[in-house]
Design an enzyme around this catalytic site. Sequence first.
Site, PDB file in Angstrom:
ATOM      1  CB  CYS A  10      -0.874   0.055   1.260  1.00 44.36           C
ATOM      2  SG  CYS A  10      -1.857  -1.422   1.497  1.00 44.36           S
ATOM      3  CG  ASP A 356      11.374  -8.891 -15.792  1.00 43.90           C
ATOM      4  OD1 ASP A 356      11.090  -7.749 -15.375  1.00 43.90           O
ATOM      5  OD2 ASP A 356      10.521  -9.756 -16.007  1.00 43.90           O
ATOM      6  CG  ASP A 357      11.147  -6.124 -11.933  1.00 38.89           C
ATOM      7  OD1 ASP A 357      10.681  -6.940 -11.131  1.00 38.89           O
ATOM      8  OD2 ASP A 357      10.485  -5.640 -12.876  1.00 38.89           O
ATOM      9  CB  CYS A 393       6.801 -11.054   1.428  1.00 36.02           C
ATOM     10  SG  CYS A 393       6.852  -9.530   2.398  1.00 36.02           S
ATOM     11  CB  CYS A 443      13.869  -7.198   4.553  1.00 35.99           C
ATOM     12  SG  CYS A 443      12.976  -8.779   4.507  1.00 35.99           S
ATOM     13  CB  CYS A 446      10.919 -12.752  -0.900  1.00 33.01           C
ATOM     14  SG  CYS A 446      11.569 -11.172  -1.416  1.00 33.01           S
TER      15      CYS A 446
END
Length: 465
Positions: A10, A356-357, A393, A443, A446
């Site tokens: 968000c 690609d990211d 995550c 962090c 993931c």
Amino acid sequence: MSGDKLHEECGVFGIFCDDTETDAASLAYYGLLSLQHRGQESAGIAVVKDKTIECRKDMGLVGEVFNDEALLHLKGHAAVGHVRYSTAGSSTIDNAQPFVSRFKLGSIAVAHNGTLTNADVVRELLEDAGIGFTSSSDSEVIVNLIAKNYKKGLEKALTDTIKFIKGSYALVVLTDEALVGARDPNGIRPLCLGKLGNGWILTSESCAIDAIGGEFVRDVEPGELIIINRDQVFSFIFSEKTPRAVCSFEYVYFARPDSVIDAVDVYGARVRAGEILGRESAVEADLVIGVPDSGIPAAIGYGKATNTPFGLGIVKSKYVGRTFIAPHQKQRERAVSVKHNVIKSEIQGKRVVIIDDSIVRGTTSRHLVSILKKAGAKEVHIRVCSPPVRFPCYFGIDTPHRKDLISNGNSVSELCKSLGADSLAFVSVEGLLESLDGKGGYCLGCFTGEYPIPAAGDTESNHPK
Ligand code: SF4
């Protein structure tokens, strides 16, 4: 954390003006427009005027929820706003934010980015104390907890609430008299402070401060609470010192490239990731292209590092939502086909590197390899500027079931074969860290499965692309 819980990505925005003339809702509207990439399912703004908080929120994009008339009814000197993405099951108006609570001592509105890891426990305690909930959102837990503690005074109510909740949060809270911001003790989700004239802004990303002509002041520190009222702006650290662990995916994909998070500029980090990728896994090629938009800075970096000509090659329709956050596989596949097309004249007969990211489910990559080959590419090599996403995550990002993470359980060569590419390589974890500031404090959960704070259990049902 149960598999049915909300997992959100968000954007939050708060503004406090020192005069009654400034239209805080309109400024919040433009702030939210620039945060639209952080959530497209619902939008809301709450304003305070004459000690009363009014709120409008609905499903849809910021521009759909707010027209001129809606904004005319939201007059006030301070406002908080929110854009939200949610998983399919929880995509309802009940979960749209800000949450507003009106009680004997006053009113508050809360907008939250993140996920609480102890929301179930806190909710149960509040329910046992007779407090009702209108939504399934863990953000409502925060508003109810603040309301319950409000008789202790605002500052104490906020610190008591914040000490009680665990997980990731960037919060903006509006009361009758103040605008408050808080960032979780590890700073997992971003939050920054800006200035507009004599007014103040708190928001997820610095691009929202730029959008309204404000001036970036600084990032909110992990574990810091900032209270802004007519008399003063003061802040304190409410938590014990914990290591900073900013979400590295913010730099890889979530944030806008014109934002700066914790002193690292997102665009620069993406270019550097591409350069490192070029250093780590260069391949002979005639052209490097980026998957628009987030792959483009890295493609520029890769091209520079390897002396490969950079070109566009793929055009993206800007009016199709992010596939990362389309709730169903069929919707995602259709969105991917409509979203990208190839510039044939640029590709034909060439050995192409496509940057690609990230690769999460693999839907986009497979489609892109196929359309590039169909357009006459001689070879297609995929390079990815994040490490393989193998773990869910727990801190506010909606990831698919672990079994749907294509890198989970597949080797890089198996993955390459399944995507139909001629070669595939990911940037290393060390390379990603180097592309940030090389100092750590991120962090990487993931990618590595090592999280900055304990998650409440991997239910295999969690959560991104
Ligand atoms: S687990 Fe991944 S997406 Fe979640 S906060 Fe950590 S780096 Fe970000």
